[in-house]
Design a protein around this motif. Structure first.
Motif, PDB file in Angstrom:
ATOM      1  N   TYR A  70       0.790  -1.251  -0.036  1.00 11.20           N
ATOM      2  CA  TYR A  70       0.147  -0.150   0.096  1.00 11.20           C
ATOM      3  C   TYR A  70       0.902   1.222  -0.182  1.00 11.20           C
ATOM      4  N   LEU A  71       2.002   1.216   0.678  1.00  8.12           N
ATOM      5  CA  LEU A  71       3.004   2.399   0.701  1.00  8.12           C
ATOM      6  C   LEU A  71       3.270   2.631  -0.694  1.00  8.12           C
ATOM      7  N   ASN A  72       3.873   1.575  -1.364  1.00  7.08           N
ATOM      8  CA  ASN A  72       4.391   1.689  -2.632  1.00  7.08           C
ATOM      9  C   ASN A  72       3.299   2.169  -3.717  1.00  7.08           C
ATOM     10  N   ASP A  73       2.113   1.725  -3.555  1.00  7.65           N
ATOM     11  CA  ASP A  73       1.087   2.168  -4.406  1.00  7.65           C
ATOM     12  C   ASP A  73       0.626   3.663  -3.970  1.00  7.65           C
ATOM     13  N   LEU A  74       0.749   4.054  -2.797  1.00 12.62           N
ATOM     14  CA  LEU A  74       0.347   5.544  -2.671  1.00 12.62           C
ATOM     15  C   LEU A  74       1.390   6.554  -2.878  1.00 12.62           C
ATOM     16  N   LEU A  75       2.366   5.901  -3.531  1.00 14.18           N
ATOM     17  CA  LEU A  75       3.544   6.872  -4.040  1.00 14.18           C
ATOM     18  C   LEU A  75       2.879   7.447  -5.630  1.00 14.18           C
ATOM     19  N   ARG A  76       1.806   6.934  -5.975  1.00 12.78           N
ATOM     20  CA  ARG A  76       1.362   7.355  -7.133  1.00 12.78           C
ATOM     21  C   ARG A  76       0.128   8.262  -6.877  1.00 12.78           C
ATOM     22  N   THR A  77       0.017   8.810  -5.728  1.00 15.84           N
ATOM     23  CA  THR A  77      -1.109   9.690  -5.267  1.00 15.84           C
ATOM     24  C   THR A  77      -0.305  10.849  -4.682  1.00 15.84           C
ATOM     25  N   PRO A  78      -1.122  11.851  -3.953  1.00 17.08           N
ATOM     26  CA  PRO A  78      -0.653  13.079  -3.611  1.00 17.08           C
ATOM     27  C   PRO A  78      -0.513  12.973  -2.047  1.00 17.08           C
ATOM     28  N   VAL A  79      -0.818  11.654  -1.554  1.00 15.55           N
ATOM     29  CA  VAL A  79      -0.818  11.386  -0.143  1.00 15.55           C
ATOM     30  C   VAL A  79       0.391  11.872   0.615  1.00 15.55           C
ATOM     31  N   TYR A  80       1.461  11.556  -0.213  1.00 14.54           N
ATOM     32  CA  TYR A  80       2.940  11.814   0.546  1.00 14.54           C
ATOM     33  C   TYR A  80       3.140  13.237   1.005  1.00 14.54           C
ATOM     34  N   VAL A  81       2.291  14.237   0.154  1.00 14.30           N
ATOM     35  CA  VAL A  81       2.582  15.726   0.472  1.00 14.30           C
ATOM     36  C   VAL A  81       1.611  16.131   0.966  1.00 14.30           C
ATOM     37  N   CYS A  82       0.378  15.591   1.384  1.00 12.96           N
ATOM     38  CA  CYS A  82      -0.822  15.947   1.980  1.00 12.96           C
ATOM     39  C   CYS A  82      -0.608  15.425   3.534  1.00 12.96           C
ATOM     40  N   PHE A  83      -0.133  14.281   3.812  1.00 12.73           N
ATOM     41  CA  PHE A  83      -0.071  13.797   5.206  1.00 12.73           C
ATOM     42  C   PHE A  83       1.232  13.559   5.912  1.00 12.73           C
ATOM     43  N   GLN A  84       1.279  13.590   7.060  1.00  8.94           N
ATOM     44  CA  GLN A  84       2.766  13.236   7.616  1.00  8.94           C
ATOM     45  C   GLN A  84       2.869  11.787   7.770  1.00  8.94           C
ATOM     46  N   PRO A  85       4.121  11.398   7.629  1.00  7.11           N
ATOM     47  CA  PRO A  85       4.760  10.038   7.578  1.00  7.11           C
ATOM     48  C   PRO A  85       3.930   9.050   8.664  1.00  7.11           C
ATOM     49  N   GLU A  86       3.668   9.494   9.849  1.00 11.21           N
ATOM     50  CA  GLU A  86       3.207   8.634  10.984  1.00 11.21           C
ATOM     51  C   GLU A  86       1.520   8.320  10.335  1.00 11.21           C
ATOM     52  N   THR A  87       0.826   9.274  10.013  1.00 12.45           N
ATOM     53  CA  THR A  87      -0.298   9.113   9.474  1.00 12.45           C
ATOM     54  C   THR A  87      -0.337   8.245   8.125  1.00 12.45           C
ATOM     55  N   ALA A 127      -7.657   6.609   0.128  1.00 17.29           N
ATOM     56  CA  ALA A 127      -6.773   6.977  -1.052  1.00 17.29           C
ATOM     57  C   ALA A 127      -6.332   5.825  -1.729  1.00 17.29           C
ATOM     58  N   ALA A 128      -6.017   4.753  -0.679  1.00 20.96           N
ATOM     59  CA  ALA A 128      -5.306   3.460  -1.104  1.00 20.96           C
ATOM     60  C   ALA A 128      -6.362   2.545  -1.883  1.00 20.96           C
ATOM     61  N   VAL A 129      -7.741   2.580  -1.511  1.00 24.92           N
ATOM     62  CA  VAL A 129      -8.672   1.815  -1.947  1.00 24.92           C
ATOM     63  C   VAL A 129      -9.025   2.421  -3.332  1.00 24.92           C
ATOM     64  N   ALA A 130      -9.426   3.672  -3.179  1.00 27.86           N
ATOM     65  CA  ALA A 130      -9.579   4.492  -4.466  1.00 27.86           C
ATOM     66  C   ALA A 130      -8.748   4.174  -5.571  1.00 27.86           C
ATOM     67  N   LEU A 131      -7.496   4.035  -5.215  1.00 26.12           N
ATOM     68  CA  LEU A 131      -6.405   3.890  -6.456  1.00 26.12           C
ATOM     69  C   LEU A 131      -6.532   2.457  -6.773  1.00 26.12           C
ATOM     70  N   HIS A 132      -7.029   1.415  -6.051  1.00 24.82           N
ATOM     71  CA  HIS A 132      -7.274  -0.004  -6.397  1.00 24.82           C
ATOM     72  C   HIS A 132      -8.511  -0.143  -7.159  1.00 24.82           C
ATOM     73  N   GLU A 133      -9.518   0.914  -6.830  1.00 28.80           N
ATOM     74  CA  GLU A 133     -10.924   0.519  -7.456  1.00 28.80           C
ATOM     75  C   GLU A 133     -10.951   1.236  -8.786  1.00 28.80           C
ATOM     76  N   ARG A 134     -10.077   2.249  -8.871  1.00 25.03           N
ATOM     77  CA  ARG A 134     -10.044   2.959  -9.976  1.00 25.03           C
ATOM     78  C   ARG A 134      -9.661   2.166 -11.375  1.00 25.03           C
ATOM     79  N   SER A 135     -10.412   2.148 -12.434  1.00 26.66           N
ATOM     80  CA  SER A 135      -9.600   1.348 -13.636  1.00 26.66           C
ATOM     81  C   SER A 135      -8.316   2.292 -14.177  1.00 26.66           C
ATOM     82  N   ARG A 136      -7.666   1.495 -14.709  1.00 28.31           N
ATOM     83  CA  ARG A 136      -6.582   1.769 -15.029  1.00 28.31           C
ATOM     84  C   ARG A 136      -6.424   2.672 -16.393  1.00 28.31           C
ATOM     85  N   LEU A 137      -5.604   3.694 -16.383  1.00 35.23           N
ATOM     86  CA  LEU A 137      -5.920   4.655 -17.639  1.00 35.23           C
ATOM     87  C   LEU A 137      -5.263   3.894 -18.811  1.00 35.23           C
TER      88      LEU A 137
END
Length: 183
Positions: A70-87, A127-137
């Motif tokens: 999930y951490l690897n997948d979230l690299l494709r989202t803005p999560v890393y600039v929106c939340f603290q690493p602990e979160t 955000a992680a769930v949405a990434l997996h539910e979203r169809s690939r571009l």
């Protein structure tokens, strides 16, 4: 190529090359401005390992690996600039534990011990769930018009409708050119 766009090969000293380079630099500056020039991101991988140890789930057959994925997948989202690493670390642990039905400590709530907020953890998990539910571009927008069509959800239909006509046009012209060259 398949949508009728020509392949562009530019000379490194050509004016067109410098124009494209300048456009790219301007685009990068706009991105940096949007990010507030904050491009230093602390990654939560180390925290994840420590949190999994503290929660005593490192021996679980799936939770550590799924959390890491999930951490690897979230690299494709803005999560890393929106939340603290602990979160972020807590969010992926929450999601993995939820998936496998593993209960985490509630007294005190485990996320408070790791200095995270429950609502933020749920947002990271969503955000992680949405990434997996979203169809690939399936079709990548190549210009601003196609980007606007993509945002309206019309790009794939447009490409399907125009791909064959453009392909036939390109094929017909290439066949004519190859026949002309053999004569």
């Amino acid at each position: 190529r398949d949508r009728g766009y020509p392949e562009i090969v530019t000379d490194g000293y050509d004016a067109e090359y410098y124009d494209l380079k300048n456009e790219m630099v301007i685009a990068e500056m706009q991105i940096l401005r949007r990010l507030g020039f904050n491009v230093q991101v602390e990654l939560p991988y180390g925290l994840l390992v420590n949190y999994l140890r503290c929660l005593e789930v490192t021996e679980h057959p799936q939770i550590p690996q799924l959390s890491w994925n999930y951490l690897n997948d979230l690299l494709r989202t803005p999560v890393y600039v929106c939340f603290q690493p602990e979160t972020i670390a807590c969010g992926v642990i929450y999601l993995a534990a939820l998936k496998y039905g593993v209960s985490l400590p509630t007294s005190p709530p485990w996320w408070i011990v790791f200095d995270a907020n429950e609502e933020d953890i749920r947002q990271v998990a969503r955000a992680a769930v949405a990434l997996h539910e979203r169809s690939r571009l399936r079709v990548m927008p190549l210009d601003s018009d196609e980007l606007e069509m993509h945002l309206r959800g019309e790009l794939e239909d447009h490409v399907k409708a125009t791909r064959h006509t453009r392909y036939e046009t390109v094929n017909a012209s290439s066949k004519t050119a190859s026949v002309a060259s053999t004569v």
